[in-house]
Design an enzyme around this catalytic site. Sequence first.
Site, mmCIF file in Angstrom:
data_model
loop_
_atom_site.group_PDB
_atom_site.id
_atom_site.type_symbol
_atom_site.label_atom_id
_atom_site.label_comp_id
_atom_site.label_asym_id
_atom_site.label_seq_id
_atom_site.Cartn_x
_atom_site.Cartn_y
_atom_site.Cartn_z
ATOM 1 N N GLU A 186 0.819 -1.206 0.000
ATOM 2 C CA GLU A 186 0.000 0.000 0.000
ATOM 3 C C GLU A 186 0.861 1.269 0.000
ATOM 4 O OE1 GLU A 186 -3.174 0.121 -0.422
ATOM 5 O OE2 GLU A 186 -3.521 2.252 -0.050
ATOM 6 N N ASP A 187 1.904 1.277 0.808
ATOM 7 C CA ASP A 187 2.618 2.536 1.047
ATOM 8 C C ASP A 187 3.996 2.644 0.409
ATOM 9 O OD1 ASP A 187 0.487 3.458 2.516
ATOM 10 O OD2 ASP A 187 1.231 2.626 4.398
#
Length: 701
Positions: free
Chosen positions: A79-80
């Site tokens: 996600e990051d």
Amino acid sequence: MAVKDLKISEILEDILKAYPEDQELIRKAFEFSLEKHEGQKRKSGDPYITHSLNVAKILSDLRMDAVTVSAGLLHDVLEDTDTTYEELKDAFGEEIANIVEGVTKIGRINFRNLREAQAENFRKLIIATAKDIRVVIVKLADRLHNMRTLGYLSREKRIRIAEETLEVYAPIAHRLGIWEIKRELEDLAFKHLYPKEYEKVRKFVSQSLEDLEAYLKKFVIPRVKEDLSRAGIRAEISYRPKHLYSIWQKTIRKNIKLEEVHDILGVRIIVRTVPDCYTVLGIIHSVFKPVPGKFKDYISLPKPNLYQSLHTTVVAPKGRMVEFQIRTEEMHLRAEKGIAAHWAYKEGKERAEGEEIFSWLRDLVENIQGSRNPAEVLDNIKRELFSEEVFVFTPKGDLVVLPAGATPVDFAYHIHTEIGNHCAGAKVNGRIVPLNYRLRSGDQVEIITSPTKKPNPDWLKFVVTGKAKSKIKQFIKQMERERFLNEGRRILEKVRDHTNLSTEDLIKKLRTKVRIKDEEDLLIALGSGRIPIERVISLISPKKREKTRREVPEGKGEVSVEDLGSVLYDLGKCCNPVPGDEVYGVVTRGKGIVLHEKNCSNLKYLMENFPEKVLKVKWKPSGKFRTRIRVRAKDRIGILSEITSKIAENDSNIWEAVTKTTGEEAIMEFTIDVTDRKHLLRILRSIKTVEGVERCLRVYS
Ligand code: MN
């Protein structure tokens, strides 16, 4: 990479210590995560890795397996950071990559955007779509650490996350029985959502605890300990306050003041065996007076999340109420860790009593399917806990919630009636499946339609939704109506051919006689057999019927009605068949079979025009049957009474007698009952012996 932060290395060492055999994997996951998140900071100012590491620590405290702990370290890299799924899979294998991917997917579902889907649906969605239940456990650990560090976020964000935690994640933890996480999530959410109330409850508990502890230590614990050791039971006695949120909830639920909550501290007794639990219960009940209605046996009747314990509340010295929870070590581990205890068990397998621990898991599986494969076990638990609905997706990714067991046909009707009515096939996850395929959560469903395709009555055998059922039935009814309409038209035309009426006149005539105003309804009544053809025939000119007199051809088949008590049949009112007659049945939809005697003129007409409706019938019932006879005689005084006495002499009753005289001649019709054809012939012969009788016959129509 060097780890400078002392706190970070401390936590890492703690985790590594707990997994002596998997240090390499965990260290590798840590290094990977550290490098990927490099430079990223949490709102607290801490390096991002502190979050990943703490999530892993929560998982390790739950005694999850090394795979899950590693996935916890890596849970935010997709996600990051710029990490791809492939990269993750290459470095750590499919299992870990899939867990991380699952956690990422759940994170992308925006609770706010799913307003129409209720919290309960959302909870189920998360569990049901996660292919591996460990995904949910990592997500819970992630949420727990985010809640612990919530203070650094804006007020608005804090409220939103705390609400979501209370509505969605705490109940998931509850459902999975992970009490440790549930308790902390609720208290943290409570603190952020209702700070004043939280503070009030916290103060109250800390003030009461001191007093309560002193009381227990003085009046309760020593007494129990003494009696248990006298009974030779080894037990661990402890006490722990209820969590703040549950105390607050109790004041609301029961509408009471904080001061009225007496059970903020429960005494827990952990023993070795189940029989010990009951022995301890007996001892406690003999020492203190039990409060009626407060005893609960969750051992023989576990809670849905598999929680087991004995609960009882007693009146202890000085009239104070004390709650006891009695359970085995295994039950205790499960009560605290719930489903996560499954992995804890795997780890502790070497222990001598290992085989006996978590027999509940085996029992559960045996109850469900009898499988011993661990992957299947979890899958089954998942399905057992969340079995009411399936969560599937449209090709566009919209969520559709259907009852368990739903098929592509249910899905099609759910989307639109027309899609259901023209459903020709279905693809699930890109593959063609049969229409009776049972959808599973996470399936993406595509319906193939065809304009020429129509609902199949067989679909009723497998669809589960009310909408699909009613729409299919509605369609079948409509189809039937059309068929009856066509059949009605055909019957009408045939009848018309034997009259000198036009179709219009015939319809008019029938409509007034049968009192059906609507022409279509009339045709359907004809086509469905609600108005039998015999009735139609009797409504039209008798002359026309004479024309149809012919020998009766053999019917197509033969049915035996004699044994078929349940077959719906009727006797033709025209010919009044009696046993021993050669009879034919006319099949009428909805009315069963109407029997006619071979020489009946109505039958002949039907034979000629609707041969497919006529069947030869074997019919030999017993009883009395009414039939009609007609006598023609020279009229003279006394002839009627002579004839009626002949009938009586032959053991028959007269039900109706109509006589007409035309000066010289008398015509008499009698409705009489007979046992069979022979009986009837005997009566006819007997009447013929009466002086003046010219003809004596059976009457048809
Ligand atoms: Mn996270």
